[in-house]
Design a protein around this motif. Structure first.
Motif, PDB file in Angstrom:
ATOM      1  N   MET A 159     -22.215  29.155  19.704  1.00  0.00           N
ATOM      2  CA  MET A 159     -22.997  28.924  18.488  1.00  0.00           C
ATOM      3  C   MET A 159     -24.473  28.903  18.875  1.00  0.00           C
ATOM      4  SD  MET A 159     -23.063  28.323  15.273  1.00  0.00           S
ATOM      5  CE  MET A 159     -24.596  28.135  14.389  1.00  0.00           C
ATOM      6  N   PRO A 160     -25.229  29.927  18.464  1.00  0.00           N
ATOM      7  CA  PRO A 160     -26.644  29.913  18.869  1.00  0.00           C
ATOM      8  C   PRO A 160     -27.409  28.796  18.161  1.00  0.00           C
ATOM      9  CG  PRO A 160     -26.207  31.746  17.377  1.00  0.00           C
ATOM     10  CD  PRO A 160     -24.897  31.062  17.603  1.00  0.00           C
ATOM     11  N   ALA A 161     -27.989  27.907  18.927  1.00  0.00           N
ATOM     12  CA  ALA A 161     -28.760  26.811  18.346  1.00  0.00           C
ATOM     13  C   ALA A 161     -29.633  26.190  19.416  1.00  0.00           C
ATOM     14  CB  ALA A 161     -27.829  25.742  17.783  1.00  0.00           C
ATOM     15  N   GLU A 162     -30.852  25.897  19.041  1.00  0.00           N
ATOM     16  CA  GLU A 162     -31.747  25.211  19.960  1.00  0.00           C
ATOM     17  C   GLU A 162     -31.487  23.716  19.835  1.00  0.00           C
ATOM     18  OE1 GLU A 162     -35.810  25.494  18.928  1.00  0.00           O
ATOM     19  OE2 GLU A 162     -36.507  24.747  20.854  1.00  0.00           O
ATOM     20  N   LYS A 163     -31.335  23.074  20.941  1.00  0.00           N
ATOM     21  CA  LYS A 163     -31.128  21.627  20.851  1.00  0.00           C
ATOM     22  C   LYS A 163     -32.477  20.922  20.881  1.00  0.00           C
ATOM     23  CE  LYS A 163     -28.411  17.805  22.640  1.00  0.00           C
ATOM     24  NZ  LYS A 163     -29.438  16.847  22.996  1.00  0.00           N
ATOM     25  N   PRO A 164     -32.818  20.244  19.780  1.00  0.00           N
ATOM     26  CA  PRO A 164     -34.106  19.567  19.788  1.00  0.00           C
ATOM     27  C   PRO A 164     -34.092  18.396  20.770  1.00  0.00           C
ATOM     28  CG  PRO A 164     -33.002  19.302  17.660  1.00  0.00           C
ATOM     29  CD  PRO A 164     -32.063  20.016  18.555  1.00  0.00           C
ATOM     30  N   ARG A 165     -35.246  18.046  21.304  1.00  0.00           N
ATOM     31  CA  ARG A 165     -35.352  16.899  22.206  1.00  0.00           C
ATOM     32  C   ARG A 165     -35.638  15.670  21.358  1.00  0.00           C
ATOM     33  NH1 ARG A 165     -33.734  18.106  27.139  1.00  0.00           N
ATOM     34  NH2 ARG A 165     -35.348  17.000  28.275  1.00  0.00           N
ATOM     35  N   THR A 221     -17.675  11.170  11.543  1.00  0.00           N
ATOM     36  CA  THR A 221     -17.749  12.285  12.499  1.00  0.00           C
ATOM     37  C   THR A 221     -17.265  11.929  13.893  1.00  0.00           C
ATOM     38  OG1 THR A 221     -20.027  11.762  13.128  1.00  0.00           O
ATOM     39  CG2 THR A 221     -19.714  13.292  11.305  1.00  0.00           C
ATOM     40  N   PHE A 222     -16.541  10.825  13.997  1.00  0.00           N
ATOM     41  CA  PHE A 222     -16.101  10.378  15.321  1.00  0.00           C
ATOM     42  C   PHE A 222     -15.312  11.468  16.057  1.00  0.00           C
ATOM     43  CE2 PHE A 222     -13.256   8.213  18.265  1.00  0.00           C
ATOM     44  CZ  PHE A 222     -14.169   7.446  18.968  1.00  0.00           C
ATOM     45  N   ASP A 223     -14.522  12.247  15.309  1.00  0.00           N
ATOM     46  CA  ASP A 223     -13.649  13.246  15.938  1.00  0.00           C
ATOM     47  C   ASP A 223     -14.310  14.614  16.138  1.00  0.00           C
ATOM     48  OD1 ASP A 223     -11.520  11.498  16.103  1.00  0.00           O
ATOM     49  OD2 ASP A 223     -10.865  11.932  14.063  1.00  0.00           O
ATOM     50  N   SER A 253     -21.410  25.042  11.344  1.00  0.00           N
ATOM     51  CA  SER A 253     -22.775  25.562  11.377  1.00  0.00           C
ATOM     52  C   SER A 253     -22.801  27.073  11.185  1.00  0.00           C
ATOM     53  CB  SER A 253     -23.434  25.205  12.708  1.00  0.00           C
ATOM     54  OG  SER A 253     -23.259  23.836  12.962  1.00  0.00           O
ATOM     55  N   MET A 254     -21.732  27.734  11.652  1.00  0.00           N
ATOM     56  CA  MET A 254     -21.645  29.178  11.476  1.00  0.00           C
ATOM     57  C   MET A 254     -21.524  29.535   9.994  1.00  0.00           C
ATOM     58  SD  MET A 254     -22.061  31.293  13.675  1.00  0.00           S
ATOM     59  CE  MET A 254     -21.634  32.604  14.744  1.00  0.00           C
ATOM     60  N   ARG A 255     -20.917  28.658   9.207  1.00  0.00           N
ATOM     61  CA  ARG A 255     -20.653  28.954   7.805  1.00  0.00           C
ATOM     62  C   ARG A 255     -21.726  28.411   6.865  1.00  0.00           C
ATOM     63  NH1 ARG A 255     -17.978  31.882   5.330  1.00  0.00           N
ATOM     64  NH2 ARG A 255     -16.344  30.761   4.252  1.00  0.00           N
ATOM     65  N   CYS A 256     -22.623  27.564   7.365  1.00  0.00           N
ATOM     66  CA  CYS A 256     -23.513  26.802   6.475  1.00  0.00           C
ATOM     67  C   CYS A 256     -24.623  27.669   5.868  1.00  0.00           C
ATOM     68  CB  CYS A 256     -24.155  25.662   7.260  1.00  0.00           C
ATOM     69  SG  CYS A 256     -25.334  24.707   6.283  1.00  0.00           S
ATOM     70  N   TYR A 293     -23.220  19.645  14.157  1.00  0.00           N
ATOM     71  CA  TYR A 293     -22.706  18.905  15.313  1.00  0.00           C
ATOM     72  C   TYR A 293     -23.826  18.239  16.096  1.00  0.00           C
ATOM     73  CZ  TYR A 293     -24.010  23.305  17.555  1.00  0.00           C
ATOM     74  OH  TYR A 293     -24.697  24.407  17.983  1.00  0.00           O
ATOM     75  N   GLN A 294     -25.026  18.851  16.093  1.00  0.00           N
ATOM     76  CA  GLN A 294     -26.166  18.210  16.757  1.00  0.00           C
ATOM     77  C   GLN A 294     -26.674  17.028  15.933  1.00  0.00           C
ATOM     78  OE1 GLN A 294     -29.016  21.362  17.360  1.00  0.00           O
ATOM     79  NE2 GLN A 294     -28.086  21.913  19.289  1.00  0.00           N
TER      80      GLN A 294
END
Lengths: 221, 294
Positions: free
Chosen positions: A78-84, A142-144, A152-155, A162-163
């Motif tokens: 899943m292409p996504a930049e993880k913010p700090r 969202t525990f699981d 995120s692919m569908r949004c 997930y992030q």
């Protein structure tokens, strides 16, 4: 036997196999999109359609059994930049989450995310809980999450749920839950170097020996 | 004593930015015998109503909230949704009217939302001021035990409660000459100040990219209220309140006029906790010669 379509090409496989085993059965070797094989890790997220159903489905390839006429494609990444973020400088509040991920506010309430979730997480409900200011609800819902990224692919609002959920859980875990005593003790032991010798020993062991060790490992019953 | 149960849609701004708006309303409603039943799992209203007539996707948040409201409403026996935030009111009201008037759009939306019951557009979306008006401002006057006598209040409408006038039924009052806030102010014993900028736009979301526009506009609004010697500006809208607050920040002390939510004055007049900043509450009490609320 069932006819399955992997990226458009037809194959015949026994209909008792999981998608993952079927892909291997027809001759593919996984170099990715395969992880724990136990339904926990989220690496083998697979999109598929079945006969006479307009819905696009998502499941984990290691969990879902093939059906006759199923069309399959796997999500390799899943292409996504993880913010700090710096948890020490944040409060356990939903507006902190929205500050890091302002795209949350673009949610249209279409709920396609939840329909895509292989873990049956109420993804949209969680995003809306964050908008409503309810961090605790968001965390519990969202525990699981296995961070597979299918939602995120569908949004249509391009949220990387997930992030977002990870940040919500980290904030809640840090500030709102009672610290686990055994964890504090274990971290202290690690910092004091209790396991350093064992780690160095492992690092110096050759691959063949490691393989032997792995085969003879203790498995939790 | 509870005499009325209504469904209640809070909206994100009340939960994240202005809890005093909601809390003062709950306090006031307790005194008035109105039970606000929060819609379970309400979604963000969508913030800005879509002007493209075929963009139903933009309205899904509103419709999902309606579905949840409809189910809860059947349980408690009401079809009235009350809203405090002007923007939420504007969006939800418009979406509901569209769904009532356009069967095709309704079908489209219901087909898309295949994981919830269908929405039957029988809900009545209402601003809290309209609820007070329908219950009768004269009845409200009777319940006021701390009338705000001598307090000059500039009722500021903003846009979202009055515009657009199509589809019919969106404005809560005559958009060219509204009186509902003035009537409200009178019913709590205060004196409404008529000022020419009461229904001018505050600059809305220009605050994000062109704050000088909101600053320019809110300075005019505040200046207009000030020149009519208003003690306070009364706001029904979280965004207007925010923008007016920024406008006040750009003025020197003498030019500023504090901005409060109408429900804060309502709670105060009913002898309930108004969730006002201490200095503003003191200022009001000094003016009306009363004692601090508990």
């Amino acid at each position: 036997m069932a006819t399955i379509y992997i990226m458009g090409k037809a194959y015949k496989v026994p209909n008792t196999l999981t998608i993952m085993k079927a892909i291997e059965y027809v001759g593919y070797r996984f170099v990715r999109s395969c992880g724990c094989r136990g339904g926990f890790c989220g690496a083998c997220t697979t999109f598929y359609r079945v006969k006479n159903d307009y819905k696009l489905h998502v499941d984990l390839a290691c969990q879902k059994r093939v059906e006759d006429g199923i069309y399959i494609v796997q999500l390799p990444f899943m292409p996504a930049e993880k913010p700090r973020w710096d948890l020490d400088k944040m409060k356990p509040a939903t507006d902190e989450v929205i500050r890091v991920f302002p795209e949350i506010t673009r949610c249209l309430s279409c709920n396609v995310c939840a329909q895509a979730c292989p873990q049956d997480i109420e993804v949209m409900r969680t995003i809306q809980a964050l908008r409503r200011g309810d961090l605790e609800d968001a965390v519990n819902l969202t525990f699981d999450c296995i961070s597979c990224g299918a939602c995120s692919m569908r949004c249509p609002a391009e949220i990387t749920h997930y992030q977002v959920f990870q940040l919500a859980r980290r904030l809640y875990g840090k500030y709102e839950t009672i610290p686990a005593k055994h964890l504090i003790e274990r971290v202290k032991e690690i910092e004091e170097g209790k396991f350093d010798d064992e780690v160095s020993k492992l690092m110096d062991t050759n691959v063949e020996e490691l393989k032997e060790l792995y085969k003879k490992r203790e498995i939790e019953k | 004593m509870i005499t009325m149960e209504v469904l209640y849609y809070p909206g994100c701004s009340l939960r994240n930015t202005y809890p005093e708006f909601e809390k003062s309303t709950y306090e006031a409603c307790r005194k008035l015998g109105i039970e606000l039943v929060e819609i379970p799992e309400w979604s963000c209203c969508g913030v800005v109503p879509s002007l493209a007539t075929d963009n139903v996707m933009r309205h899904l948040g509103a419709v999902r909230s309606f579905v949840n409201a409809q189910e809860k409403g059947r349980e408690i026996g009401t079809n009235v949704i009350v809203i405090l935030c002007s923007m939420c009111y504007n969006v939800l009201k418009r979406v509901n009217l569209i769904l009532k008037e356009e069967p095709d759009t309704l079908e489209n939306v219901n087909n898309f939302i295949d994981d919830q019951p269908n929405y039957v557009p029988e809900l009545r979306v209402m601003h809290f001021l309209t609820l007070l008006k329908e219950a009768g401002f004269e009845n409200l006057r009777e319940k006021v035990n701390k009338p705000l006598r001598g307090l000059k209040v500039a009722p500021y409408y903003g846009c979202a409660l009055l515009r657009p006038d199509r589809p019919e039924g969106v404005p809560i009052d005559n958009p060219d000459n509204p009186v509902i806030l003035e009537s409200f102010v009178k019913s709590i014993g205060a004196e409404p100040v008529h000022f020419p900028f009461r229904a001018e736009c505050c600059g809305n979301y220009h605050i994000v990219f062109e704050p000088r526009i909101t600053e320019m506009r809110t300075k005019k609004i505040i200046g207009s209220a000030k020149s009519e010697r208003a003690d306070l500006i009364l706001s029904p809208c979280p965004l207007c309140t925010y923008n007016l607050g920024r406008g006040n920040e750009s003025l020197d002390k003498n030019g500023q006029v504090p901005v409060v939510f109408f429900t804060q004055l309502l709670a105060l007049a009913l002898g309930a906790k108004p969730y006002l900043p201490t200095e503003i509450e003191d200022q009001i009490l000094k003016k009306i010669g009363g004692k601090k609320s508990d």
